[in-house]
Design a protein around this motif. Structure first.
Motif, PDB file in Angstrom:
ATOM      1  N   UNK A 153      23.338  48.441  86.417  1.00 41.08           N
ATOM      2  CA  UNK A 153      22.147  48.898  87.124  1.00 41.08           C
ATOM      3  C   UNK A 153      22.402  49.064  88.607  1.00 41.08           C
ATOM      4  N   UNK A 154      23.089  48.093  89.197  1.00 39.29           N
ATOM      5  CA  UNK A 154      23.392  48.163  90.629  1.00 39.29           C
ATOM      6  C   UNK A 154      24.302  49.347  90.946  1.00 39.29           C
ATOM      7  N   UNK A 155      25.424  49.435  90.226  1.00 43.35           N
ATOM      8  CA  UNK A 155      26.423  50.458  90.549  1.00 43.35           C
ATOM      9  C   UNK A 155      25.900  51.858  90.257  1.00 43.35           C
ATOM     10  N   UNK A 156      25.297  52.041  89.070  1.00 46.78           N
ATOM     11  CA  UNK A 156      24.862  53.389  88.700  1.00 46.78           C
ATOM     12  C   UNK A 156      23.724  53.889  89.577  1.00 46.78           C
ATOM     13  N   UNK A 157      22.764  53.000  89.903  1.00 47.11           N
ATOM     14  CA  UNK A 157      21.621  53.498  90.661  1.00 47.11           C
ATOM     15  C   UNK A 157      21.924  53.659  92.144  1.00 47.11           C
ATOM     16  N   UNK A 158      22.742  52.789  92.722  1.00 47.80           N
ATOM     17  CA  UNK A 158      23.099  53.006  94.126  1.00 47.80           C
ATOM     18  C   UNK A 158      23.938  54.273  94.251  1.00 47.80           C
ATOM     19  N   UNK A 159      24.777  54.544  93.249  1.00 50.47           N
ATOM     20  CA  UNK A 159      25.548  55.778  93.261  1.00 50.47           C
ATOM     21  C   UNK A 159      24.629  56.994  93.145  1.00 50.47           C
ATOM     22  N   UNK A 160      23.646  56.890  92.244  1.00 49.78           N
ATOM     23  CA  UNK A 160      22.699  57.988  92.062  1.00 49.78           C
ATOM     24  C   UNK A 160      21.890  58.231  93.335  1.00 49.78           C
ATOM     25  N   UNK A 161      21.401  57.144  93.921  1.00 47.82           N
ATOM     26  CA  UNK A 161      20.591  57.262  95.142  1.00 47.82           C
ATOM     27  C   UNK A 161      21.404  57.859  96.280  1.00 47.82           C
ATOM     28  N   UNK A 162      22.608  57.357  96.492  1.00 50.43           N
ATOM     29  CA  UNK A 162      23.435  57.888  97.578  1.00 50.43           C
ATOM     30  C   UNK A 162      23.898  59.308  97.292  1.00 50.43           C
ATOM     31  N   UNK A 163      24.053  59.638  96.011  1.00 47.89           N
ATOM     32  CA  UNK A 163      24.426  61.013  95.666  1.00 47.89           C
ATOM     33  C   UNK A 163      23.366  62.011  96.068  1.00 47.89           C
ATOM     34  N   UNK A 164      22.105  61.717  95.752  1.00 41.01           N
ATOM     35  CA  UNK A 164      21.038  62.659  96.115  1.00 41.01           C
ATOM     36  C   UNK A 164      20.768  62.626  97.619  1.00 41.01           C
ATOM     37  N   UNK A 165      21.009  61.469  98.265  1.00 42.59           N
ATOM     38  CA  UNK A 165      20.875  61.423  99.735  1.00 42.59           C
ATOM     39  C   UNK A 165      21.942  62.308 100.373  1.00 42.59           C
ATOM     40  N   UNK A 166      23.162  62.241  99.831  1.00 36.29           N
ATOM     41  CA  UNK A 166      24.220  63.114 100.333  1.00 36.29           C
ATOM     42  C   UNK A 166      23.891  64.580 100.137  1.00 36.29           C
ATOM     43  N   UNK A 167      23.129  64.869  99.108  1.00 33.96           N
ATOM     44  CA  UNK A 167      22.711  66.249  98.861  1.00 33.96           C
ATOM     45  C   UNK A 167      21.520  66.684  99.691  1.00 33.96           C
ATOM     46  N   UNK A 168      21.022  65.805 100.568  1.00 32.67           N
ATOM     47  CA  UNK A 168      19.941  66.175 101.477  1.00 32.67           C
ATOM     48  C   UNK A 168      18.544  66.019 100.902  1.00 32.67           C
ATOM     49  N   UNK A 169      18.380  65.189  99.873  1.00 27.74           N
ATOM     50  CA  UNK A 169      17.063  65.025  99.258  1.00 27.74           C
ATOM     51  C   UNK A 169      16.129  64.249 100.182  1.00 27.74           C
ATOM     52  N   UNK A 170      14.824  64.500 100.038  1.00 24.52           N
ATOM     53  CA  UNK A 170      13.815  63.787 100.820  1.00 24.52           C
ATOM     54  C   UNK A 170      13.640  62.369 100.286  1.00 24.52           C
ATOM     55  N   UNK A 171      12.919  61.543 101.035  1.00 26.76           N
ATOM     56  CA  UNK A 171      12.706  60.156 100.615  1.00 26.76           C
ATOM     57  C   UNK A 171      11.942  60.087  99.305  1.00 26.76           C
ATOM     58  N   UNK A 172      10.930  61.000  99.135  1.00 34.23           N
ATOM     59  CA  UNK A 172      10.179  61.001  97.875  1.00 34.23           C
ATOM     60  C   UNK A 172      11.066  61.355  96.689  1.00 34.23           C
ATOM     61  N   UNK A 173      11.967  62.329  96.911  1.00 32.73           N
ATOM     62  CA  UNK A 173      12.886  62.718  95.837  1.00 32.73           C
ATOM     63  C   UNK A 173      13.847  61.591  95.504  1.00 32.73           C
ATOM     64  N   UNK A 174      14.316  60.892  96.547  1.00 30.35           N
ATOM     65  CA  UNK A 174      15.211  59.763  96.322  1.00 30.35           C
ATOM     66  C   UNK A 174      14.506  58.677  95.517  1.00 30.35           C
ATOM     67  N   UNK A 175      13.258  58.389  95.864  1.00 29.13           N
ATOM     68  CA  UNK A 175      12.500  57.361  95.155  1.00 29.13           C
ATOM     69  C   UNK A 175      12.284  57.751  93.702  1.00 29.13           C
ATOM     70  N   UNK A 176      11.877  59.002  93.475  1.00 28.67           N
ATOM     71  CA  UNK A 176      11.647  59.473  92.106  1.00 28.67           C
ATOM     72  C   UNK A 176      12.943  59.435  91.297  1.00 28.67           C
ATOM     73  N   UNK A 177      14.026  59.877  91.921  1.00 31.28           N
ATOM     74  CA  UNK A 177      15.317  59.876  91.230  1.00 31.28           C
ATOM     75  C   UNK A 177      15.754  58.451  90.893  1.00 31.28           C
ATOM     76  N   UNK A 178      15.583  57.518  91.849  1.00 33.98           N
ATOM     77  CA  UNK A 178      15.985  56.145  91.621  1.00 33.98           C
ATOM     78  C   UNK A 178      15.200  55.473  90.508  1.00 33.98           C
ATOM     79  N   UNK A 179      13.878  55.692  90.504  1.00 36.49           N
ATOM     80  CA  UNK A 179      13.047  55.091  89.457  1.00 36.49           C
ATOM     81  C   UNK A 179      13.331  55.713  88.098  1.00 36.49           C
ATOM     82  N   UNK A 180      13.587  57.025  88.090  1.00 33.57           N
ATOM     83  CA  UNK A 180      13.942  57.683  86.831  1.00 33.57           C
ATOM     84  C   UNK A 180      15.268  57.157  86.301  1.00 33.57           C
TER      85      UNK A 180
END
Length: 360
Positions: A153-180
């Motif tokens: 959970x830690x590794x996969x979700x921090x990777x997912x969150x940082x991946x979309x942040x690197x892609x320039x996603x907004x905070x709302x998108x990051x939150x939605x992506x992380x919870x999904x």
């Protein structure tokens, strides 16, 4: 080698302080074992009390060396006091894993301790190792699912969150992506653990001898050589198979007739529901950590830093826990776990950054 107060080694102030420290540690260690025994029953309780008695004998050695200079009772080292406190408050498996390390390192280079005491402590380490192994075997299925779930959970979700942040996603998108990612990953892990443990238990059941065969064995028209083939097929050496076959046919059984020592026990695997539940809960808990700053409205670089710090701390805690329970170095396992998480998060962040650059 230590002796009594009159014929022993030179009684310098530094040496007397060291003897008092050794005495305090032995008393504290005996207290730990008695605390653990108070939380145990049966044979395990008897073994722990015997270890406590052995530590009391070791304490008597330092008392003899000190003689009239034994002084007032002192507290042991902080590590031993911590173990005593943990023994009173937590499960004994956790404490035994720590005690295993403490015993193996005792008196390795203490010249005032007899060789017999150093040998005792090495044996104590093996006794504690065996007791800890019992506890680990009872928890292994659920514990494995919990540890792997939290780590994934830690590794996969921090990777997912940082991946979309690197892609320039907004905070709302990051939150939605992380919870999904949290929900999808937790459900996937739970389903995978349920199928894995169920399949393993079914496999163990399939290879276990049927009771009807056990009861019918004395009436079978076979000789020892034919029966030995059954045992050899189950993994015994030819000599051991022949010995067991002769014992069974002479009605001198040495355990279940068709059982083989060392066969995996389904209790070690755990239950499918228990493993799935632990995997879901701990994956969700781990995956929630990198999303926490976004849930509380933190944005920008601050949110990224907070998420990384929290995740790094949680990864080290998970790795350290695995190290303690496995009898390995907690710090080494913690740093290894952190390095794995950092590597995975860095790769996905760079991939997200690269995709953002290509697409824009």
């Amino acid at each position: 080698m230590g002796g009594d107060a009159r014929s022993g080694p030179v009684r310098s102030p530094a040496r007397i302080r060291r003897w008092r420290r050794m005495l305090a540690d032995e008393r504290e260690e005996a207290r730990v074992y008695r605390e653990l025994a108070s939380r145990s029953t049966g044979e395990e309780r008897d073994i722990l009390l015997a270890l406590a008695d052995a530590e009391s004998r070791h304490a008597a050695h330092w008392e003899r060396l000190l003689g009239a200079e034994v002084g007032q009772p002192r507290r042991g080292r902080p590590k031993m006091r911590l173990l005593a406190s943990l023994a009173r408050r937590f499960g004994w498996l956790f404490v035994l894993a720590l005690m295993q390390q403490a015993e193996s390192q005792r008196y390795a280079s203490v010249s005032d301790a007899p060789a017999s005491m150093a040998a005792d402590e090495r044996i104590h380490s093996e006794v504690v190792r065996a007791l800890a192994a019992r506890g680990r075997s009872r928890l292994s299925g659920t514990l494995r699912a919990a540890v792997f779930g939290a780590n994934d959970g830690l590794v996969s979700n921090v990777s997912l969150v940082l991946g979309v942040i690197g892609g320039g996603a907004s905070s709302q998108t990051v939150l939605l992506t992380g919870l999904s990612g949290l929900l999808a990953g937790a459900l996937s892990m739970a389903a995978g653990e349920y199928v894995s443990v169920s399949s393993q238990r079914e496999l163990l059941a399939a290879v276990a001898p049927e009771e009807a065969v056990e009861t019918a064995l004395p009436q079978l028209d076979v000789d020892a050589n034919e029966l030995a083939l059954v045992y050899r097929a189950r993994g015994m050496s030819a000599e051991e198979a022949e010995r067991r076959a002769r014992a069974v046919l002479q009605e001198q059984p040495v355990g279940p007739a068709l059982g083989v020592p060392g066969t995996a026990d389904s209790d070690v695997v755990g239950t499918a529901i228990g493993a799935a539940t632990a995997s879901f809960a701990f994956f969700a808990g781990g995956a929630l950590v990198p999303v926490l700053p976004f849930i509380f409205g933190v944005q920008g670089l601050t949110a990224v830093v907070v998420a990384c710090v929290l995740t790094g701390a949680a990864l080290m805690l998970t790795g350290g826990t695995v190290g303690v329970l496995s009898g390995a170095s907690p710090l080494r396992r913690a740093l290894r776990q952190l390095a794995i998480g950092v590597a995975a998060a860095t790769v996905t962040f760079l991939l997200g950054l690269g995709l953002e650059t290509v697409l824009h």
